[in-house]
Structure formats: structure tokens, C-alpha cells
Scaffold this active site. Structure first.
Site, PDB file in Angstrom:
ATOM      1  CG  ASP A 130      -2.216 -12.700  34.648  1.00 55.31           C
ATOM      2  OD1 ASP A 130      -2.426 -11.631  35.254  1.00 55.31           O
ATOM      3  OD2 ASP A 130      -1.212 -12.875  33.932  1.00 55.31           O
ATOM      4  CG  ASP A 170       6.104  -2.843  27.912  1.00 55.49           C
ATOM      5  OD1 ASP A 170       6.840  -2.259  27.097  1.00 55.49           O
ATOM      6  OD2 ASP A 170       6.115  -4.066  28.106  1.00 55.49           O
ATOM      7  CG  ASP A 225       0.618  -2.338  28.611  1.00 58.41           C
ATOM      8  OD1 ASP A 225       1.311  -1.797  27.730  1.00 58.41           O
ATOM      9  OD2 ASP A 225       0.790  -3.510  28.994  1.00 58.41           O
TER      10      ASP A 225
END
Length: 437
Positions: free
Chosen positions: A144, A55, A57
């Protein structure tokens, strides 16, 4: 305020040519409207590693409704955090406003849902609502792992690093941003993601993070079971399922949520996962043929789990009409996926029967479940010659004219005796009403 490390275009390998053209369109339009716009997350990490991202983003200073004003093909989704999805056909470019990590008790009230009580254990640790916008720096620190917090600035073509992600990328280390135990307790699914990321990239896990995962592994049971099952499916689609599930088993993350899987590990399971990985690696991106039913079967068929639930009498003595839905430990399995898997497995004997007459073979090739069953045979059957035989039959049936008698009696396919023209359905005439007098 942390001064980021900024790497100019001449000192890094990431090129605009490697970025999806539709993602570039979104980035450029946001910039033209005087918004900050970065390519963020795993796409930057993968491009720097020479891998093709799944992806692309985008992080931006524009709020979701500002993004929507710029793109007619934009939809705003999400309840916990508003995201803008800009759609180009079946492709989706996700655009998220920069946000910041919230302090305990600071969670906003959204859509009538009260903020959690900060005096409780869950209120102190779990992230409930995260709809507070922030700066690019704050957005980087709320992610994260350090290798997931890199950004590519379309305005200067530079890489921006607030958290030391470039050093960890070079050292091939998955490291938590902030205290590992705190970040795990905020969202226990991060433990699964750390192990999966290290396995997929062939990285090592930073020792403090690995220790925090071992210590807090039972925290994973607090996460939503459907969300955990979706993480399993992501792992199975990534091309490194065998190593990931081996590592999850060794670190103890399978037992709290899928005890059958933890107890049933062995050569049969590892071979099944390895076969899936071999099939997945033939493709640049995840093929549509790897649907949930095939992924689920790869995981549970080696365990010998029955696909037919037993109807057990209830306390009042009544036996329910439908058996309860199957589970993998605490993870609920969708009935549709289980039923589709059952049909896939039921066709395997017929696919191996190459002595059947041609008419029966063509009829079998027209069944809706046939292609999934053939993919299962290709992944797990270890019989490439049989797969090629059926692909030749598929090619023949695709070349047949519509209405041929290749599949007699199949729904949706009309068969007509030779020499007779099919009856045409009469069109209804328009009903005329007499004018009122």
C-alpha cells in the site's frame, strides 16, 4: 524491471539483535533450504525508526506447502491468499509467499469462487482474489505505502528498497505506491490505514494521497463492516487513538460508516481516547487487559449510546424475544463485548465504595469481571488511590489458602466450616463383567 536501492549493513542501523529470535529461526531455515527470505513490511519500517515492531512478518520465494514441510509447527491459513503461520507457543510468525498485483479480470478462481466480471465497476477495481505468486519486486509494488514496502535480506544484512520508501521514511511522509485513487478503489480500507499510520508515526500524508482520501471518502462504506470495526480496534490499541480519530473526523472518514461517532465528537470523547492512550503507553506491547469491551466502551460511553437495545414490534405485530444487536453506525457490535462492557460499568459504583466490609470486598474481587472493571477504573476513573486499594486486596486474596472463606457462595470456590474436614468424593469401582460361558 526496476533496479532496487540496496543499502549495505554498514550504512543502516538495523541489526539482527533487534529481530525476534523466532523470526530469525524461520529466516535462517528458509535460507538453508535455498529459498529467498526477507523480513518485510512494518517491522523493517519500525526497526529503522528505532521502534519495537508489533509483528515480524516474512516474505519468501517458498510456496506455503514448501514452508510447511520445513516447520512442524506450521499451519496454512487463508482463502483469498494462502499464508503460513509458524507458531512458537502463543507467538505467530507470518510467512507469505511473494505475490504480484493482478490486472483487472486476471483474478484466479479459488475454491469454486468465480472470478469477478471485469466489465462491472467492482470487478474492475476491487481485489477479490490475490493468490498469484510473484517476485520480490512485484511483491513490493503491490503493497500500500512506500514505507511499508522495505525488506531486510537475512543473507546479506542489507535493506532493499524498490519504491523510494527510505526517502519517504527520512522525510516522514506516508505516500501511496502507484496512483492513490486507483489503490484506494482497490481496497478502501487503505484510507483508514493511511490516516492511522501517519498519526501513529507522527508523519504527514502525501498531498495527492490526502486529496484522494477526501475525494473518495464515501468509498469506505463498500468495505466489510466487521473488517472496519477490527480496524477501529487496532487504532484503539496502538497508543495514538486520540490523534487518529481526530484526523479521521477532520478528513471525513467517520461519517460514512459511524455517523454517531462523527456527530458526537467533543471534549468528552477526546479525553476518553487520551486516557486510553496514556494507559497504553505504559507498556512496550499491547497489554492483554485492553480487550474489546474496554476499547469499545472508550469509544461509545462518551457518546451516551445505550447498551440495552430496544425490542421493536415487527410488521406482523410480534415483538422479538431478544432485542436487535447494537451497532455503531454501520458497524455491528458483538453481543458478548456489549454485555461485558455493561457488567464492567455496573461495577464502577461498588469499586468506589471503600466503606464496604472486608468480606464483601473479597467476594467482589473474586468475580470474573472484576479485573476488567478495575482496568476500566484505572484507565478512566482518575482515582489511582482507589486502584491501589483494590490491588492490595487482590494481593491478599491471592495469598489466601484454597478453600478459605474469603468468597462465600461463589461458584467454583468450596467453603468448609472450621473444624470439619471436607467430604471426599467416593471413587467408583471398575465394573467387572462375568466371563461368558
Amino acid at each position: 524491471m526496476v533496479e532496487p536501492r540496496i543499502v549495505p549493513r554498514a550504512e543502516h542501523p538495523l541489526s539482527r539483535r533487534d529481530v525476534d529470535p523466532d523470526a530469525l529461526k524461520v529466516l535462517y531455515r528458509l535460507r538453508q533450504a535455498d529459498h529467498v527470505a526477507y523480513l518485510v513490511g512494518g517491522s523493517v519500517r519500525d526497526l529503522l525508526l528505532g521502534r519495537r515492531p508489533k509483528d515480524f512478518d516474512i516474505g519468501t520465494s517458498a510456496h506455503p506447502h514448501q514452508v510447511k514441510k520445513l516447520f512442524r509447527n506450521c499451519w496454512i491459513i487463508g482463502r483469498r491468499f494462502r499464508l503460513a503461520h509458524v507458531k512458537f507457543g502463543t507467538k505467530v510468525i507470518e510467512v507469505a509467499t511473494f505475490r504480484r498485483q493482478l490486472a483487472p479480470g486476471e483474478e484466479v478462481v479459488a475454491e469454486g469462487v468465480p472470478a469477478p466480471d471485469p466489465s462491472t465497476a467492482d470487478g474492475k477495481r476491487l481485489i477479490h482474489h490475490d493468490n498469484t505468486f510473484g517476485t520480490p519486486e512485484e511483491d513490493a509494488f503491490r503493497r500500500d505505502f512506500t514505507v511499508n514496502a522495505l525488506a531486510y535480506d537475512i543473507a546479506t544484512f542489507s535493506i532493499i528498497d524498490y519504491v523510494g520508501g527510505l526517502e519517504d521514511l527520512a522525510a516522514r511522509v506516508v505516500r501511496s505506491i502507484g496512483d492513490p485513487e486507483t489503490r484506494i478503489k482497490e481496497d478502501p480500507v487503505r484510507m483508514l490505514r493511511a490516516v492511522a499510520l501517519a498519526a501513529r508515526l507522527d508523519f504527514t500524508i502525501d498531498p495527492p494521497l490526502a486529496g484522494a482520501i477526501r475525494k473518495n471518502r464515501h468509498e469506505i462504506a463498500r468495505s466489510s463492516p466487521p473488517r472496519l470495526l477490527e480496524e477501529y480496534y487496532k487504532i484503539l490499541r496502538a497508543g495514538s487513538a486520540e490523534r487518529t480519530f481526530r484526523d479521521l473526523w477532520e478528513i471525513g472518514l467517520l461519517e460514512p460508516i459511524s455517523a454517531e461517532l462523527h456527530k458526537g465528537v467533543g471534549d468528552e470523547l477526546w479525553e476518553s481516547l487520551a486516557s486510553l492512550d496514556d494507559y497504553r503507553r505504559r507498556f512496550q506491547a499491547t497489554p492483554e487487559t485492553l480487550n474489546n469491551a474496554i476499547l469499545l466502551g472508550t469509544l461509545i460511553v462518551p457518546l451516551g449510546i445505550s447498551l440495552v437495545g430496544e425490542r421493536v414490534a415487527q410488521a406482523d405485530g410480534k415483538v422479538p424475544k431478544r432485542p436487535p444487536g447494537l451497532k455503531l453506525g454501520e458497524l455491528p457490535l458483538a453481543r458478548n463485548d456489549v454485555e461485558r462492557l455493561r457488567q464492567i460499568l455496573s461495577l464502577q459504583r461498588r469499586l468506589r465504595d471503600l466503606g464496604a466490609n472486608p468480606r464483601a470486598k473479597r467476594a467482589l474481587a473474586h468475580r470474573s469481571i472484576f479485573r476488567d472493571a478495575l482496568v476500566w477504573l484505572e484507565v478512566h476513573g482518575d482515582s489511582p488511590e482507589i486502584v491501589e486499594h483494590w490491588r492490595a486486596i487482590l494481593a491478599e486474596t491471592a495469598a489466601e489458602p484454597a478453600g478459605a472463606d474469603a468468597a462465600p457462595g461463589l461458584p467454583g470456590i468450596e467453603t468448609v466450616p472450621s473444624g470439619r474436614r471436607p467430604r471426599r468424593r467416593r471413587r467408583r469401582g471398575r465394573r467387572h463383567t462375568a466371563p461368558e460361558r
